[in-house]
Each structure stands twice: as structure tokens, then as C-alpha cells.
Write a protein that holds these residues in place. Structure first.
Motif, short mmCIF file in Angstrom:
data_model
loop_
_atom_site.label_atom_id
_atom_site.label_comp_id
_atom_site.label_asym_id
_atom_site.label_seq_id
_atom_site.Cartn_x
_atom_site.Cartn_y
_atom_site.Cartn_z
N ASP A 1 -4.32 4.79 -0.89
CA ASP A 1 -4.29 5.05 0.55
C ASP A 1 -5.48 4.54 1.34
O ASP A 1 -5.48 4.24 2.56
N VAL A 2 -6.63 4.52 0.72
CA VAL A 2 -7.98 3.96 1.16
C VAL A 2 -7.70 2.56 1.41
O VAL A 2 -7.89 1.80 2.58
N THR A 3 -7.30 2.02 0.34
CA THR A 3 -6.98 0.53 0.57
C THR A 3 -5.82 0.11 1.51
O THR A 3 -6.35 -0.92 2.57
N LYS A 4 -4.92 1.00 1.54
CA LYS A 4 -3.99 0.49 2.78
C LYS A 4 -4.64 1.01 4.02
O LYS A 4 -4.09 -0.07 5.03
N ALA A 5 -5.34 1.58 4.14
CA ALA A 5 -6.10 2.00 5.74
C ALA A 5 -7.02 0.88 6.00
O ALA A 5 -7.33 0.47 7.12
N ALA A 6 -7.75 0.33 4.93
CA ALA A 6 -8.75 -0.62 5.10
C ALA A 6 -8.30 -1.98 5.15
O ALA A 6 -8.97 -3.15 5.87
N THR A 7 -7.24 -2.47 4.54
CA THR A 7 -6.67 -3.56 4.59
C THR A 7 -6.64 -4.47 6.01
O THR A 7 -6.92 -5.66 6.26
N PRO A 8 -6.01 -3.51 6.81
CA PRO A 8 -6.06 -4.31 8.28
C PRO A 8 -7.23 -4.88 8.75
O PRO A 8 -7.30 -5.93 9.27
N TYR A 9 -8.25 -4.39 8.24
CA TYR A 9 -9.54 -4.90 8.78
C TYR A 9 -10.28 -6.03 7.73
O TYR A 9 -11.32 -6.48 7.96
N GLY A 10 -9.54 -6.14 6.61
CA GLY A 10 -9.87 -7.24 5.53
C GLY A 10 -10.61 -6.41 4.59
O GLY A 10 -11.36 -7.26 3.94
N TYR A 11 -10.71 -5.45 4.10
CA TYR A 11 -11.19 -4.70 3.34
C TYR A 11 -10.23 -3.66 2.28
O TYR A 11 -9.13 -3.87 2.41
N TYR A 12 -10.96 -3.61 1.16
CA TYR A 12 -10.26 -2.67 0.06
C TYR A 12 -11.26 -1.76 -0.69
O TYR A 12 -12.41 -2.14 -0.40
N TYR A 13 -10.62 -0.74 -1.43
CA TYR A 13 -11.47 -0.09 -2.11
C TYR A 13 -11.12 -0.35 -3.52
O TYR A 13 -10.14 -0.52 -4.12
N ALA A 14 -12.47 -1.05 -4.09
CA ALA A 14 -12.07 -1.71 -5.63
C ALA A 14 -11.54 -0.84 -6.81
O ALA A 14 -10.78 -1.36 -7.36
N PRO A 15 -12.39 0.22 -7.16
CA PRO A 15 -11.63 0.83 -8.36
C PRO A 15 -10.14 1.21 -8.18
O PRO A 15 -9.82 1.69 -7.36
N ASP A 16 -9.43 0.61 -9.25
CA ASP A 16 -8.02 0.98 -9.14
C ASP A 16 -7.42 1.24 -10.34
O ASP A 16 -6.77 0.64 -11.17
N PRO A 17 -7.36 2.64 -10.77
CA PRO A 17 -7.07 3.10 -12.06
C PRO A 17 -5.44 2.87 -11.76
O PRO A 17 -4.91 2.64 -10.76
N SER A 18 -4.60 2.68 -13.15
CA SER A 18 -3.25 2.34 -12.76
C SER A 18 -2.61 3.53 -12.18
O SER A 18 -1.45 3.09 -11.67
N SER A 19 -3.01 4.63 -12.17
CA SER A 19 -2.46 5.63 -11.47
C SER A 19 -2.58 5.65 -9.71
O SER A 19 -2.49 6.77 -9.14
N GLN A 20 -3.08 4.67 -9.27
CA GLN A 20 -3.94 4.59 -7.96
C GLN A 20 -2.71 4.96 -6.82
O GLN A 20 -3.18 5.33 -5.92
N GLN A 21 -1.65 5.05 -7.20
CA GLN A 21 -0.61 5.29 -6.09
C GLN A 21 -0.47 6.67 -5.91
O GLN A 21 0.05 7.48 -4.97
N VAL A 22 -0.99 7.55 -6.95
CA VAL A 22 -0.83 8.82 -6.62
C VAL A 22 -2.21 9.76 -7.06
O VAL A 22 -2.30 10.97 -6.75
N CYS A 23 -3.12 9.22 -7.69
CA CYS A 23 -4.45 9.67 -8.12
C CYS A 23 -5.45 9.99 -6.91
O CYS A 23 -5.21 9.42 -5.96
N SER A 24 -5.89 11.12 -6.95
CA SER A 24 -6.82 11.43 -5.53
C SER A 24 -8.27 10.80 -5.90
O SER A 24 -8.65 10.98 -7.25
N LEU A 25 -8.91 10.50 -4.52
CA LEU A 25 -10.35 10.27 -4.77
C LEU A 25 -11.19 11.38 -5.36
O LEU A 25 -12.26 11.14 -6.19
N GLY A 26 -11.01 12.56 -5.26
CA GLY A 26 -11.93 13.71 -5.82
C GLY A 26 -11.87 13.66 -7.14
O GLY A 26 -12.55 13.83 -7.83
N GLY A 27 -10.63 13.33 -7.88
CA GLY A 27 -10.30 13.24 -9.05
C GLY A 27 -11.20 12.05 -9.62
O GLY A 27 -11.73 11.96 -10.77
N ASN A 28 -11.08 10.76 -8.89
CA ASN A 28 -11.67 9.62 -9.48
C ASN A 28 -13.14 9.82 -9.31
O ASN A 28 -13.76 9.36 -10.34
#
Lengths: 419, 486
Positions: free
Chosen positions: B118-145
Motif C-alpha cells: 500500500d505504500v508503493t500504491k500510494a507513492a506510485t502516482p508521484y513516481g516513487y515506490y517502497y523498495a523492500p518487497d517480501p513475497s507477502s507484500q500484498q498482506v504483510c505489515s510494515l511493523g512486521g517488516n
């Protein structure tokens, strides 16, 4: 300055006879504080022997590599032993295929780089640090321009062996870049200024030497224009290795963007950067003279200024204001692309004026979200100024210090909050 | 009244009834994280709404000397969020606000329950993304990361969570709120942030996270190369890295993993390939074009007969789908499996894969290999059928031997899944008592009573010297509650 003493006493041995110990001389003083002995251990074990003996005998120890930054920070409360790490030197293992090197902490950076260069590799730490030791660079968290792309030693240090202040040998991390087993103690030691442990070996992540490099420079004096140009390059897709500013006390500023990659790519990207920077941009195959050098002359005050990258103009304006109010000219040089710069003030500035300068900046620093730290300052003024400014979570830091160095053997008084 | 009931009452009045779960059936739904073979029903569950509620709960636990465990999405694969039978499970998943996409400063500020993607989704319109991408990135939380220092396929070039977190607000195990780092770099003092990231919830709970956003690359090229053996594929990886190319990702799958992925998602990997490499290159177009040529050349020189380059985002997604679905996909070819996570020096890859094959044969167990070849991060999937007597034990044993193998070759017992509850038993293979003791000195500074996620990371808890302490709870009260009754 105190005179080194105990010359007529027999030279002690600190647990391990192999460790050379000699009486200290005037040149061994640490920020004006004279040690009694200089011990030169050759192994991690010997370092542990020295530190154990220091704990037993209540002696204070300051670790020293090539002494490039030995004057940084507050003078230590006391020093009995200077622990010379330069015999902990040499490349222990360089596995080129893994882009990893294990190196003694007393190894000079230029020696390491020349070994790595034979395999077309490098430690991605540039700047004028060749005669610094790896351990010292880690302990003082020294960085170079290319930190924008590669990060600092914080990011490049993947394993570390060290001796805690209480003389216990330990390690953390390992030989592989990807590793999440246990706490990342390497990050804790990075920038700990020798107050927690003596680093004896480091395992570092390497990068290939790129085929080509280019620097694009533009003269830009107006702070808001400077900020705008930094933003343009930063938000481009040109992947600069570094964005550096060199701003003299008169406000005359050079902004330089470094690019690395294949020859054709670097040329094209440099052209694109030139277009972004506008009229007056000059692209060159050689680096500017000031590249990666500290802005301070010997004896000057050396500061570190940090900022949120987009707030750079606010910081620059505040510096101009503080200079106007105190009459102290400041030279700024550093990584505006990440928001961390070094800055100098003249060596003859009085403690009152320095105090006023720091106050002016720190009072407003929340506007740009950064900190103002005095890294190096002339004696004896340094004792009368708040070199660190506000520090987060100081109680936790004190507790960590007590755990690693309960007898306060290592560099007592040099670090934040009197640690 | 039992201590936990008093605590429950106290938390109810402080946080409201809805936030506190005492009911056994409802508590039981939190009995495990992504590593389902460990199950412990927590004594109490708090589903926090905000940072203040987390702080309040931690303070109450500290007062009562009751252990607590933080849980985000519960996707961890090492049992890091395994509850404590006598403790409180603090669920952060409702803290889902993205406070700020501060792209001009290349930062975002988020709550710990925010989903990685969701961070990447929110940043994409500005041309940015959040680089660390665990395979579970659709469901895992940043706190857990943050707790696990999560990796992902792209850490070869971009690093791990720890390289992308610049600040956190932390509730310490004593219930104090501290800010470590922020948006600007080089904060004075010890780099406590660097130790907290990856400390697996043993140093407190992050309630706000400041992370680095990465500019989206101008070009991304993804290619798929088939090989007739994992040795050839491994040699190609070495040649690519040796040539000075740093791809964003290099992933390898062996024949069994390919078979599973094909069965599950029909990703169309080269027929008959014994190994495939997925190589992704990103950056300025001109640099990427050159690197793609280099990679193709090295793959061909090492025997790849089929190389496909994704022509568009759809093809790119298909290539990645095969790789990212691999863990789940092995369910198609085996009723049960263990996901292992070990690291070896990249140069040891061919030798280690051969040793894994030998071990698998000796145990009569199949192993599918899926891994981040660029970083030497292996994810052997040990396949078994729990219905066949003795298979689970043999699989477990083999999985453990693979970990030992990683140590033997100078690697690590975990590259990205963490130590958690699962790998505590291997820590002493990698670290001396003094190493572990040193780490626990940091623990003592943050958590002298050992209340924050006890039983994880460290095989033996350390007593914390002179630190003030009230009555202690036993640190070894980690019970495996498999009986089904409270």
C-alpha cells in the motif's frame, strides 16, 4: 597541556606479552589529554587482554587508528592507554565472487582499495579518507559523496568482530550480505565513537568499479535556486551517485552531480543532468578539486549539519543569518542529496560567538528537521560549548553504554550526554 | 482474581471493551502466525486502535510484569509473532494510516499496520515506490517488516528493510514513547534505530515508521532464462555478478519448483528446463539496455537455450507470478512442506545445491529449490506427506541439516524470515555465548524484565544485572498449547 607522566616507572604489560607497550609522548595526547602508555596489540585477543587489564586496574583507554579524527568530540575525561589499532591490519579474506571482504580494523582505506581494485572492485566510500583506518571510519561514521547511491558504512558493514569495553570478544553479522540472525550490533558500533567497543575486524560489502564516471557542475549562489536544482536532479530518473554542494562563506556555491556507469550511459546521463541544471552547467571526466574533502582547515571548527533534503534552502538561509549576527563565516560542503553536510567555522572564533551561532541554528532547526553537531573544535573552547545539541533517547543510550562498558573504560566523556 | 483477569479489566476500562479479547475461541484465532506448526493461544488479545493504546497496554504489562507480543498481519515465517501463553498479544493491524507521502523529501510516514504494497500504491502516482518487497507484500505489515528486517527479491540491489527505514516512534518495553531517527540522516548518538530494526519485537513496538521512498526507475527489463541444470544457472549468476552487473534481482527455481509453479499459475516457463533464472534489471534506459545484453550473453555462454524478455508489464507480471507463487504452489505437488530460509556465499551455490540433493536422497525426501540466487539466499521447500508415518520427522531433520549446511559454508541461518521461535535452537551454531550475551546487553537496556516477545531470537535469556526489577515472570514459560483447551 598536561605533560605525559610516569616516564621513570617500568612499562607495564597488559596481560599479553606480545602486545607492544611504550611510554606515551606529547604527540600521543588525545584532545589535549595526555595518556601514560601506548599499547599496540596485534590481534583481537591482545586487544581483549589490554581492555581486561584496563578494567582491573581502573584505566581509561582510547582506541586510535591513524589519528585522523582523534580530536573529534569532547576531550576524554581521562586517558591512560592509547590503544593503537594499526597493527590489526591487512585483508583477511577477499572473496571477489561474493563481493565481500574481511579486513583488519587497522587497515588503511587506501590499502584496502588497492587490493580490491585488482579485482575491479571497491568499497563504495569515496572522499579524502585514504589514510584513515576502516575501524576509525566505522567508529566515526565517516561518509563520502557517493553515499547518495550506496549508503554509508552503516549499510556496507555486514559483519564485525570487536572487544567490548569490559574486555569481552564478540561478533555480529557474518560473511553474507543477506542475514537477519541476531541483533545488528554493527549498526550500533557505527558512529559510536569508540565508546562501546574496539572494532578489530570488519566484513564489508563491495561494489564493482564502474567503467566510467562524470561530474556535472554548476555555479548557483541563491539558496532557493540551489534547493530547486537539487530537487530536479533528485527526482529525475538519472540515478546520480552523488549530489554535492560546496558553498563558501561569501555564498558562492558550486553544485556538482556525479554519475557512474558505462561510458555511453554516463555521457548521455551527464547531458541530461546538464539540461536539468540549465545554462552554465559543465560536464567533466575529472572530479572537482573540492570533491570529498572536508571544508575545514586544520584547527577550524568542523560541524555536521543535517536537513530534510527539500528544506535545504531554509538551512542555508539560517546559516547566512547566523553568520550575519555573529560575524562568523561558514563554509559548507557535503551531500545535499541526502541532507548531510560538513561545515567549518574559523579557528579563532570565541566560545561566545560559537555558542551564539549554534543557538541561532538549533533554535530554528526544526524548520528543516535537522541537527547541528560540532565534530571538532579547538581547545579549550570545546569544553564550554554544547557540541551535540539535543539528543533523542539518551537514557537508552546510557543503558547500552553501561552494558558494554560498565567501568567506563572506553573514551569516557567523549560522546553524547557525557558518555 | 488471576493476574491476567485484573489486567484485562484494567485494559477494558482504559481502552474500551472492543479492544480487549478474553474469549478463548476468539483468542485462539491468533494462535499462530505464518508458521503454523507452532501454536500458542495468548492469555489476552488487545486489538489496538492507535499508538496511545499500544503504549497504554505496554505500560500495563510492564506494571503487572506480564509478557507481551506484537503482531501485525501475522504473515511471518519464523514464529516471531507466536503468542505467549501467559501474555498479551498486541495486534497492530488496525493502525493503517499512511500519514504522509512526503515525496519531496523521499520519505513516507506510516502506521505499523500499513500493508507493505500500500505504500508503493500510494507513492506510485508521484513516481516513487517502497523498495523492500517480501513475497507477502500484498498482506504483510510494515511493523512486521521493521521487526523482522524483511527482505524480498530486490534486495540484491536495493538492500533490506533496515536500509529503508530512517525513523521510528517506538514504545519501549517499559511503556515509554521514544523517537529514533526521523526524516533527516545522521542523528547524533548511538544508532539505536539500526538495532531495533530486525530485533523481532524484542526491543519494543514501533507505532510510527518513517521510510525512504525510491524513485521509480526509467526502465525495467525482466528476463527469463532456462538452463539444463542448476549448476549451469548458478555459473551464469556468478558470471553476471563477476562482470560488474548488479541486477535488481536474480531468482532461481529448480525443476521441481518450476513444475509446481506451472501447475499452480501456468506461468509458461521454458519446457523441460531443469532450472530457470529470473533476472530483473532497472535504471536509466541506456544502462539497462547494456546490462540486458550482458546478462543474455552470460546466460547463453552457460548453456541457456531459451531466453525470454518480457515485452510488456503483462509478460513481466507473468514471469514474476511463477516465482512469487512458488511457496504456495508446491502445495500442488505435495500435501505438506517446510519452507527453509538459509544463506550461503553466492560462490558456494553449486556445491551446496549438490549437498542438498545428496541429503534429500539419503532421507528419501524431495526438495524444491526456490531462491534469491544473487544474494545466496536459499529457500529450499522440503516436501512431505504428514499422512505417511515418519515423513514429517524426516523432513524436519533434513530441513535442519540444510541450516547446518549453510553455517558450514560460512552463511547464515536466516536471510529474511528471522529467528523467531523457530530458529532459536540454531543461534548457537552461528554465535558464541559471548556474541549472544552482547546482543542481550542491548536487550537489557531496553527491556530489563524481558517482557517484550520473550523466548524469541535468543536461546537462553540473560539476567539483566543491576536493573531495577519487580517480581519476574519466568522467561521460559513459553508453552506449546496443543491440547485445545485453555
Amino acid at each position: 597541556m598536561m605533560v605525559p607522566g610516569q616516564r621513570d616507572q617500568p612499562i607495564p604489560s597488559f596481560g599479553d606479552r606480545a602486545t607492544e607497550v611504550r611510554n606515551a609522548v606529547l604527540a600521543d595526547a588525545v584532545a589535549g589529554v595526555a595518556p601514560r602508555w601506548v599499547a599496540t596489540p596485534h590481534s583481537t585477543k591482545e586487544v581483549a587482554s589490554v581492555l581486561k587489564a584496563a578494567n582491573e586496574q581502573g584505566l581509561a583507554v582510547v582506541a586510535r587508528g591513524t589519528a585522523r579524527r582523534l580530536s573529534w568530540g569532547q576531550p576524554p575525561n581521562r586517558v591512560d592507554i592509547v590503544l593503537d589499532t594499526t597493527s590489526l591490519s591487512g585483508v583477511i579474506e577477499h572473496v571477489a565472487g561474493d563481493l565481500v571482504v574481511a579486513v583488519g580494523a587497522g587497515t588503511r582505506l587506501d590499502e584496502l582499495q588497492s587490493v580490491l581494485a585488482r579485482a575491479g572492485q571497491r568499497l563504495a566510500l569515496d572522499g579524502e579518507h585514504g589514510d584513515s583506518t576502516i575501524g576509525g571510519l566505522i567508529a566515526n561514521a565517516v561518509s563520502g559523496p557517493s553515499r547518495l547511491l550506496y549508503g554509508t558504512l552503516r549499510d556496507l558493514l555486514i559483519g564485525v568482530t570487536f572487544v567490548r569495553g569490559d574486555g569481552v570478544i564478540a561478533k555480529a553479522g557474518g560473511k553474507v550480505v543477506k542475514n537477519v540472525a541476531g541483533y545488528d550490533i554493527g549498526k550500533l558500533l557505527h558512529g559510536s565513537w569508540g565508546t562501546l567497543a574496539v572494532i578489530t575486524e570488519a566484513i564489508l560489502r563491495l561494489h564493482p568499479v564502474p567503467p566510467a564516471q562524470r561530474w556535472v557542475t554548476i555555479q548557483v549562489d541563491d539558496p532557493s535556486r540551489t534547493g530547486e536544482l537539487v530537487q530536479r536532479v533528485l527526482h529525475s530518473q538519472l540515478v546520480p551517485t552523488a549530489i554535492e554542494l560546496d558553498r563558501t562563506p561569501s555564498g558562492s556555491s558550486l553544485l556538482t552531480v556525479m554519475l557512474e556507469g558505462i561510458e555511453a550511459g554516463v555521457r548521455t546521463r551527464a547531458d541530461s543532468v546538464s539540461i536539468l541544471l540549465g545554462n552554465g552547467a559543465v560536464s567533466s571526466e575529472s572530479q572537482p578539486d573540492m570533491w570529498g574533502k572536508p571544508p575545514a582547515a586544520a584547527g577550524d571548527y568542523l560541524l555536521r549539519l543535517t536537513t530534510e533534503v527539500a528544506a535545504l534552502p531554509l538551512l542555508l538561509d539560517a546559516v547566512t543569518e547566523a553568520s550575519g549576527a555573529t560575524g562568523l563565516p561558514m563554509h559548507i560542503r557535503g551531500s545535499v542529496g541526502v541532507g548531510s553536510m560538513l561545515a567549518s567555522l574559523p579557528s579563532d572564533a570565541s566560545s561566545d560567538k560559537i555558542g551564539a551561532f549554534l543557538d541561532t541554528l538549533r533554535r530554528k532547526s526544526n524548520r528543516w528537521g535537522g541537527t547541528v553537531v560540532v565534530l571538532d573544535a579547538p581547545l579549550p573552547v570545546v569544553r564550554s560549548i554544547d557540541t551535540w545539541g539535543p539528543v533523542q533517547a539518551l537514557d537508552l543510550m546510557r543503558s547500552v553504554k553501561v552494558g558494554f562498558d560498565p567501568a567506563r573504560v572506553l573514551s569516557p566523556g567523549r560522546f553524547v550526554g557525557g558518555i | 482474581m488471576a493476574e491476567i483477569d485484573i489486567l484485562a479489566q484494567q485494559l477494558r476500562s482504559a481502552l474500551g471493551d472492543g479492544a480487549v479479547i478474553s474469549d478463548w475461541q476468539r483468542r485462539r484465532t491468533y494462535e499462530c502466525d505464518g508458521l503454523a506448526q507452532y501454536k500458542v493461544t495468548p492469555a489476552l488479545v488487545v486489538v489496538a486502535e492507535n499508538a496511545e493504546q499500544i503504549a497504554e497496554t505496554v505500560r500495563a504489562c510492564d506494571q503487572a510484569s506480564v509478557p507481551f507480543v506484537a503482531r501485525g498481519s501475522g504473515t511471518g515465517l519464523s514464529g516471531g509473532a507466536l503468542p505467549h501463553a501467559d501474555g498479551v498479544l498486541i495486534v497492530t493491524s488496525k493502525l493503517r494510516r499512511i500519514h504522509e507521502i512526503d515525496w519531496v523529501n523521499l520519505r513516507a510516514v506510516v502506521e505499523p499496520g500499513v500493508i507493505n504494497l500500500d505504500v508503493t500504491k500510494a507513492a506510485t502516482p508521484y513516481g516513487y515506490y517502497y523498495a523492500p518487497d517480501p513475497s507477502s507484500q500484498q498482506v504483510c505489515s510494515l511493523g512486521g517488516n521493521v521487526a523482522e528486517n524483511s527482505g524480498g527479491a530486490h534486495c540484491l540491489k536495493y538492500g533490506f528493510t533496515t536500509n529503508h527505514i530512517t525513523g521510528i516512534e517506538l514504545i519501549t518495553p517499559r511503556g515509554e514513547k521514544v523517537q529514533l531517527g526521523g526524516k533527516a540522516p545522521d542523528v547524533p548518538g548511538y544508532d539505536l534505530l539500526g538495532v531495533v530494526v530486525g530485533s523481532e519485537g524484542t526491543l519494543g513496538i514501533a507505532t510510527e515508521i518513517t521510510l525512504r521512498l525510491t524513485r521509480s526507475p526509467e526502465t525495467v527489463r525482466t528476463l527469463l532464462a532456462g538452463f539444463s541444470s542448476t549448476d549451469d544457472a548458478g555459473a551464469a549468476v556468478s558470471a553476471i555478478i563477476g562482470a560488474g552487473v548488479i541486477p535488481a534481482a536474480i531468482e532461481m527455481m529448480d525443476a521441481l519448483a518450476i513444475e509446481a509453479a506451472e501447475a499452480a499459475v501456468h506461468c509458461g516457463y521454458p519446457a523441460g528446463a531443469q532450472a530457470v533464472l529470473v533476472v530483473e534489471l532497472d535504471g536509466p534506459a541506456i544502462e539497462v539496455a547494456h546490462a540486458v545484453d550482458e546478462v543474455q550473453r552470460h546466460c547463453r555462454e552457460h548453456g541457456s537455450e531459451e531466453i525470454r524478455i518480457a515485452k510488456d508489464d503483462g509478460e513481466r507480471a507473468l514471469i514474476w507470478r511463477g516465482r512469487k507463487s512458488a511457496f504456495a504452489a508446491v502445495g500442488r505437488i505435495s500435501p505438506d512442506y517446510i519452507v527453509q530460509d538459509g544463506v550461503i556465499p553466492r560462490t558456494a551455490l553449486p556445491e551446496v545445491l549438490q549437498r542438498i540433493r545428496d541429503l534429500a536422497q539419503a532421507h528419501g525426501v524431495r526438495v524444491a529449490n526456490v531462491f534469491h540466487a544473487g544474494d545466496g539466499n536459499l529457500h529450499p521447500l522440503v516436501l512431505f506427506d504428514d499422512a505417511i508415518e515418519g515423513q514429517a520427522e524426516r523432513a524436519e531433520q533434513l530441513s535442519g541439516e540444510i541450516v547446518t549446511l549453510c553455517i558450514e559454508f560460512g552463511g547464515s541461518i536466516t536471510g529474511e524470515h528471522g529467528v523467531g521461535a523457530d530458529k532459536v535452537k540454531y543461534m548457537q551454531l552461528m554465535f558464541t555465548d559471548d556474541d549472544l550475551d552482547t546482543m542481550q546487553l542491548v536487550r537489557c537496556a531496553f527491556d530489563p524484565d524481558g517482557l517484550s516477545n520473550p523466548g524469541k531470537v535468543f536461546p537462553t535469556p540473560r539476567m539483566c544485572g543491576e536493573a531495577p526489577r519487580r517480581h519476574r515472570v519466568a522467561l521460559d514459560s513459553q508453552k506449546t498449547d496443543l491440547t485445545g483447551r485453555p
